[in-house]
Design a protein around this motif. Structure first.
Motif, short mmCIF file in Angstrom:
data_model
loop_
_atom_site.label_atom_id
_atom_site.label_comp_id
_atom_site.label_asym_id
_atom_site.label_seq_id
_atom_site.Cartn_x
_atom_site.Cartn_y
_atom_site.Cartn_z
N TYR A 3 0.84 -1.19 0.00
CA TYR A 3 0.00 0.00 0.00
C TYR A 3 0.88 1.24 0.00
CZ TYR A 3 -3.86 -3.09 1.31
OH TYR A 3 -4.81 -4.08 1.33
N GLU A 158 -11.36 11.01 -1.49
CA GLU A 158 -10.68 11.34 -2.75
C GLU A 158 -9.83 12.60 -2.61
OE1 GLU A 158 -13.89 11.47 -5.51
OE2 GLU A 158 -13.94 9.29 -5.78
N MET A 161 -6.66 11.46 -0.97
CA MET A 161 -5.81 10.73 -1.91
C MET A 161 -5.12 11.68 -2.88
SD MET A 161 -8.35 7.48 -2.67
CE MET A 161 -7.25 6.71 -3.88
N THR A 167 -2.82 6.44 -5.46
CA THR A 167 -3.91 5.86 -6.24
C THR A 167 -4.49 4.62 -5.59
OG1 THR A 167 -2.31 4.59 -7.54
CG2 THR A 167 -3.01 6.73 -8.42
N ASP A 168 -3.81 4.07 -4.62
CA ASP A 168 -4.35 2.90 -3.92
C ASP A 168 -3.93 2.99 -2.47
OD1 ASP A 168 -1.98 0.75 -3.35
OD2 ASP A 168 -1.55 1.94 -5.13
N HIS A 183 -14.30 1.15 -0.50
CA HIS A 183 -14.40 0.36 -1.73
C HIS A 183 -14.84 1.21 -2.91
CE1 HIS A 183 -14.89 -3.56 0.83
NE2 HIS A 183 -13.71 -2.98 0.98
N GLY A 186 -12.01 2.94 -4.39
CA GLY A 186 -10.95 2.10 -4.94
C GLY A 186 -9.90 1.68 -3.93
N LEU A 187 -10.21 1.80 -2.63
CA LEU A 187 -9.27 1.42 -1.58
C LEU A 187 -9.69 0.10 -0.95
CD1 LEU A 187 -8.89 4.81 0.36
CD2 LEU A 187 -7.44 3.93 -1.48
N ASP A 188 -8.73 -0.62 -0.40
CA ASP A 188 -9.04 -1.76 0.45
C ASP A 188 -9.50 -1.21 1.81
OD1 ASP A 188 -8.41 -3.53 -1.51
OD2 ASP A 188 -6.51 -4.20 -0.62
N THR A 207 -12.14 -5.81 3.40
CA THR A 207 -10.97 -6.56 2.93
C THR A 207 -10.33 -7.31 4.09
OG1 THR A 207 -10.60 -4.72 1.39
CG2 THR A 207 -8.87 -6.39 1.55
#
Length: 226
Positions: A3, A158, A161, A167-168, A183, A186-188, A207
């Motif tokens: 990560y 967002e 981020m 991006t993750d 989710h 786009g994240l765990d 997750t």
């Protein structure tokens, strides 16, 4: 996979859950009505407590001819002041396992994303000397739009981020909204099941599920770089 960022919710994750939290919000609403010269009924107050909708809040203000757009920022300021006072009096403190943050910061960009007021989150960061740990800190803006953008909406996640230029990553929270927002962005997700979440059901599978922040070191993507 490693990560590139770890983001955290605040209430119930880093800052301990307090059973009087709903009472604090009730007091904030009552004080705000008082500032407009109104003695609110129980129905008026309940319209602003957890589970109520924005329409419920608007109707409560309309019953007393109060402009909701003026009422809301005042309410947010009162709620933040009361919560800051709880921190000052030692009624709300960091969980002991929050010490893991000082290890994680050496290997991950970190941020805070809370649905609590931004002023409250900023105060917590300064009060507990966490400023150097987080490169992105977001609570909700003290506006109606700010409230509408809270989780499970991804707006503030967002923004964090973007600030971190990642991006993750992993988002750590203690609610279904946290899992869903992560989710959708786009994240765990890592759901922390603290004592106040015993028996709490999640409609969406996270997750990971952990019981302590110290277990973050054991998660793939976190452990790889720790």
């Amino acid at each position: 996979m490693t990560y590139d960022s770890v983001l955290f919710d605040v209430d119930g994750v880093l800052l301990d859950f307090h059973s009087d939290h709903p009472t604090i919000y009730r007091q904030a609403v009552e004080a705000t009505f008082g500032a407009f010269g109104v003695s609110p009924s129980d129905d008026d107050l309940n319209a602003f407590i957890a589970g109520a909708t924005m329409d419920d809040m608007r109707r409560a203000c309309a019953r007393h001819d109060i402009d909701f757009a003026r009422f809301w920022p005042e309410r947010e300021e009162n709620a933040s002041a009361l919560q800051s006072g709880m921190m000052d009096r030692g009624e709300r403190v960091l969980y002991d396992d929050s010490s893991v943050l000082f290890d994680l910061v050496d290997h991950h960009d970190m941020g805070l994303v809370s649905s609590n007021q931004h002023a409250t989150i900023e105060y917590m960061v300064e009060r507990f000397d966490l400023t150097h740990l987080f490169e992105a800190v977001y609570g909700r803006d003290p506006t109606v739009q700010g409230f509408d953008r809270t989780k499970p909406e991804t707006y503030y996640i967002e923004k964090a981020m973007n600030d971190l230029d990642v991006t993750d990553g992993l988002y750590v929270g203690d609610s279904a909204c946290d899992v869903r927002a992560a989710h959708r962005a786009g994240l765990d997700s890592a759901f922390i099941r603290r004592e106040h979440r015993n028996g709490y059901e999640l409609p969406e599978e996270p997750t990971y599920e952990i019981e302590s922040l110290t277990q973050l070191h054991d998660l793939p993507g976190v452990a790889d770089s720790a």
